[in-house]
Design a protein around this motif. Structure first.
Motif, PDB file in Angstrom:
ATOM      1  N   HIS A  98       0.737  -1.300  -0.044  1.00 49.09           N
ATOM      2  CA  HIS A  98      -0.113   0.123  -0.125  1.00 49.09           C
ATOM      3  C   HIS A  98       0.855   1.262  -0.058  1.00 49.09           C
ATOM      4  N   ARG A  99       0.607   2.111  -1.155  1.00 49.14           N
ATOM      5  CA  ARG A  99       1.417   3.564  -0.989  1.00 49.14           C
ATOM      6  C   ARG A  99       1.247   4.609   0.189  1.00 49.14           C
ATOM      7  N   GLY A 100      -0.053   4.501   0.594  1.00 48.32           N
ATOM      8  CA  GLY A 100      -0.397   5.294   1.546  1.00 48.32           C
ATOM      9  C   GLY A 100       0.030   4.850   2.997  1.00 48.32           C
ATOM     10  N   ILE A 101      -0.767   5.675   3.997  1.00 47.06           N
ATOM     11  CA  ILE A 101      -0.664   5.322   5.284  1.00 47.06           C
ATOM     12  C   ILE A 101      -1.362   3.871   5.616  1.00 47.06           C
ATOM     13  N   SER A 102      -0.855   2.959   6.270  1.00 48.59           N
ATOM     14  CA  SER A 102      -1.501   1.698   6.825  1.00 48.59           C
ATOM     15  C   SER A 102      -1.359   1.649   8.389  1.00 48.59           C
ATOM     16  N   ARG A 103      -2.317   1.189   8.913  1.00 49.47           N
ATOM     17  CA  ARG A 103      -2.124   1.030  10.294  1.00 49.47           C
ATOM     18  C   ARG A 103      -2.879  -0.352  10.706  1.00 49.47           C
ATOM     19  N   CYS A 104      -2.540  -1.054  11.511  1.00 50.63           N
ATOM     20  CA  CYS A 104      -3.208  -2.458  12.132  1.00 50.63           C
ATOM     21  C   CYS A 104      -3.522  -2.168  13.326  1.00 50.63           C
ATOM     22  N   TYR A 105      -4.698  -2.753  13.902  1.00 49.27           N
ATOM     23  CA  TYR A 105      -5.137  -2.518  15.242  1.00 49.27           C
ATOM     24  C   TYR A 105      -5.656  -3.742  15.759  1.00 49.27           C
ATOM     25  N   TYR A 106      -5.319  -4.305  16.994  1.00 41.47           N
ATOM     26  CA  TYR A 106      -5.915  -5.699  17.443  1.00 41.47           C
ATOM     27  C   TYR A 106      -6.536  -5.053  18.840  1.00 41.47           C
ATOM     28  N   LEU A 107      -8.015  -5.449  18.837  1.00 44.08           N
ATOM     29  CA  LEU A 107      -8.828  -5.063  19.733  1.00 44.08           C
ATOM     30  C   LEU A 107      -8.575  -6.350  20.807  1.00 44.08           C
ATOM     31  N   ASP A 108      -8.066  -5.923  21.694  1.00 43.05           N
ATOM     32  CA  ASP A 108      -7.821  -7.046  23.107  1.00 43.05           C
ATOM     33  C   ASP A 108      -8.794  -7.135  23.949  1.00 43.05           C
ATOM     34  N   VAL A 109      -9.492  -7.741  23.883  1.00 47.05           N
ATOM     35  CA  VAL A 109     -10.744  -8.191  24.704  1.00 47.05           C
ATOM     36  C   VAL A 109     -10.695  -9.533  25.209  1.00 47.05           C
ATOM     37  N   PRO A 110     -10.593  -9.677  26.751  1.00 47.68           N
ATOM     38  CA  PRO A 110     -10.726 -10.796  27.298  1.00 47.68           C
ATOM     39  C   PRO A 110     -11.889 -11.685  27.055  1.00 47.68           C
ATOM     40  N   LEU A 111     -11.864 -13.058  27.145  1.00 47.48           N
ATOM     41  CA  LEU A 111     -13.194 -13.940  26.745  1.00 47.48           C
ATOM     42  C   LEU A 111     -14.195 -13.426  27.402  1.00 47.48           C
ATOM     43  N   GLN A 112     -13.871 -13.225  28.840  1.00 46.58           N
ATOM     44  CA  GLN A 112     -15.235 -12.981  29.864  1.00 46.58           C
ATOM     45  C   GLN A 112     -16.085 -11.395  29.178  1.00 46.58           C
ATOM     46  N   GLU A 113     -15.231 -10.779  28.592  1.00 46.32           N
ATOM     47  CA  GLU A 113     -15.908  -9.528  28.021  1.00 46.32           C
ATOM     48  C   GLU A 113     -16.368  -9.643  26.555  1.00 46.32           C
ATOM     49  N   THR A 114     -15.945 -10.663  26.019  1.00 48.15           N
ATOM     50  CA  THR A 114     -16.590 -11.177  24.803  1.00 48.15           C
ATOM     51  C   THR A 114     -17.734 -11.630  24.684  1.00 48.15           C
ATOM     52  N   LEU A 115     -17.805 -12.559  25.946  1.00 53.69           N
ATOM     53  CA  LEU A 115     -19.212 -13.282  26.231  1.00 53.69           C
ATOM     54  C   LEU A 115     -20.370 -12.164  26.512  1.00 53.69           C
ATOM     55  N   LEU A 116     -19.825 -11.105  27.251  1.00 54.33           N
ATOM     56  CA  LEU A 116     -20.958  -9.989  27.786  1.00 54.33           C
ATOM     57  C   LEU A 116     -21.383  -9.104  26.418  1.00 54.33           C
ATOM     58  N   ARG A 117     -20.368  -8.887  25.676  1.00 55.30           N
ATOM     59  CA  ARG A 117     -20.698  -7.876  24.622  1.00 55.30           C
ATOM     60  C   ARG A 117     -21.547  -8.928  23.566  1.00 55.30           C
ATOM     61  N   HIS A 118     -21.135 -10.206  23.330  1.00 53.16           N
ATOM     62  CA  HIS A 118     -22.062 -10.871  22.455  1.00 53.16           C
ATOM     63  C   HIS A 118     -23.391 -10.916  23.051  1.00 53.16           C
ATOM     64  N   ALA A 119     -23.612 -11.055  24.281  1.00 54.61           N
ATOM     65  CA  ALA A 119     -25.169 -11.196  24.633  1.00 54.61           C
ATOM     66  C   ALA A 119     -25.667 -10.005  24.436  1.00 54.61           C
ATOM     67  N   THR A 120     -25.191  -8.918  24.174  1.00 54.04           N
ATOM     68  CA  THR A 120     -26.138  -7.461  23.858  1.00 54.04           C
ATOM     69  C   THR A 120     -26.597  -7.372  22.592  1.00 54.04           C
ATOM     70  N   LYS A 121     -26.044  -8.300  21.561  1.00 57.29           N
ATOM     71  CA  LYS A 121     -26.570  -8.271  20.235  1.00 57.29           C
ATOM     72  C   LYS A 121     -27.898  -8.323  19.995  1.00 57.29           C
ATOM     73  N   SER A 122     -28.612  -7.629  19.199  1.00 59.44           N
ATOM     74  CA  SER A 122     -30.082  -7.220  18.995  1.00 59.44           C
ATOM     75  C   SER A 122     -30.501  -8.523  17.974  1.00 59.44           C
ATOM     76  N   ASP A 123     -29.740  -9.405  17.528  1.00 54.87           N
ATOM     77  CA  ASP A 123     -30.378 -10.234  16.729  1.00 54.87           C
ATOM     78  C   ASP A 123     -30.549 -11.734  17.166  1.00 54.87           C
ATOM     79  N   PRO A 124     -31.916 -11.996  17.732  1.00 54.86           N
ATOM     80  CA  PRO A 124     -32.060 -13.249  18.328  1.00 54.86           C
ATOM     81  C   PRO A 124     -31.349 -14.433  17.673  1.00 54.86           C
ATOM     82  N   ALA A 125     -31.880 -14.392  16.163  1.00 59.30           N
ATOM     83  CA  ALA A 125     -31.471 -15.536  15.390  1.00 59.30           C
ATOM     84  C   ALA A 125     -29.818 -15.853  15.229  1.00 59.30           C
ATOM     85  N   TYR A 126     -28.948 -14.650  15.371  1.00 59.28           N
ATOM     86  CA  TYR A 126     -27.646 -14.669  15.214  1.00 59.28           C
ATOM     87  C   TYR A 126     -27.214 -15.247  16.730  1.00 59.28           C
ATOM     88  N   LEU A 127     -27.941 -14.685  17.924  1.00 57.06           N
ATOM     89  CA  LEU A 127     -27.600 -15.170  19.112  1.00 57.06           C
ATOM     90  C   LEU A 127     -27.887 -16.783  19.372  1.00 57.06           C
TER      91      LEU A 127
END
Length: 180
Positions: A98-127
């Protein structure tokens, strides 16, 4: 080479339910038009309907789609779980070419927090389709790309702070949007 000196490439990488899609949408909301979102889930699950495995077709499709968007003058966000053992080569090539500016980010979220975040999703079929057990099975702690290319974003960073940080660090906060 891909893109221009003016285009920005942003890679958002992390576990399921870590906030990657939400951050990508926040970047687009903040920036406006001319920001392409290349989502691993969309290309892998919706377009190709394939499983995430080494050498899968979605890996190349993500790279091709990002390259096309950058070459067309779009700032581009590539986001997904993007397991390091499967996606590193494609991402390294994309960033290095890539000729321009490139930046990479890793979202470091512990498993327990991912479980909590997942539970807030509004799509019951996805859940119903994606369970806590799936999240546990897919979870990889600090699955970083090699060579320290990623900036680690801790779970404590709010959505607004994360979006502002990425906008600032990539220079998107100083680039006028193009109305297409």
């Amino acid at each position: 080479m891909v893109g221009t000196e003016e285009t920005r490439l942003i890679v958002l990488h992390g576990n399921s339910a870590s906030g990657k899609s939400t951050v990508a949408a926040g970047l687009r909301d903040r920036f406006g038009r001319n920001l392409a979102l290349v989502g691993q889930d969309n290309l892998r699950r919706t377009v190709l309907r394939e499983r995430d495995r080494p050498g899968a077709a979605n890996i190349g499709l993500i790279g091709i789609t990002a390259r096309y968007a950058l070459d067309a003058g779009f700032h581009t966000v590539v986001e997904g779980i993007l397991y390091a053992d499967r996606y590193t080569a494609m991402l390294q090539d994309l960033v290095s070419e890539h000729r321009g500016i490139s930046r990479c980010y890793y979202l470091d979220v512990p498993l327990q927090e991912t479980l909590l975040r997942h539970a807030t999703k509004s799509d019951p079929a996805y859940l119903a389709q994606v369970t806590d057990q799936h999240l546990r099975d897919w979870y990889r702690e600090r699955d970083l790309l090699p060579d320290g290319v990623e900036t680690i974003v801790e779970a404590s960073s709010t959505l607004d702070n994360t979006v502002q940080r990425i906008m600032r660090e990539t220079g998107l906060d100083t680039v006028p949007p193009i109305n297409r």
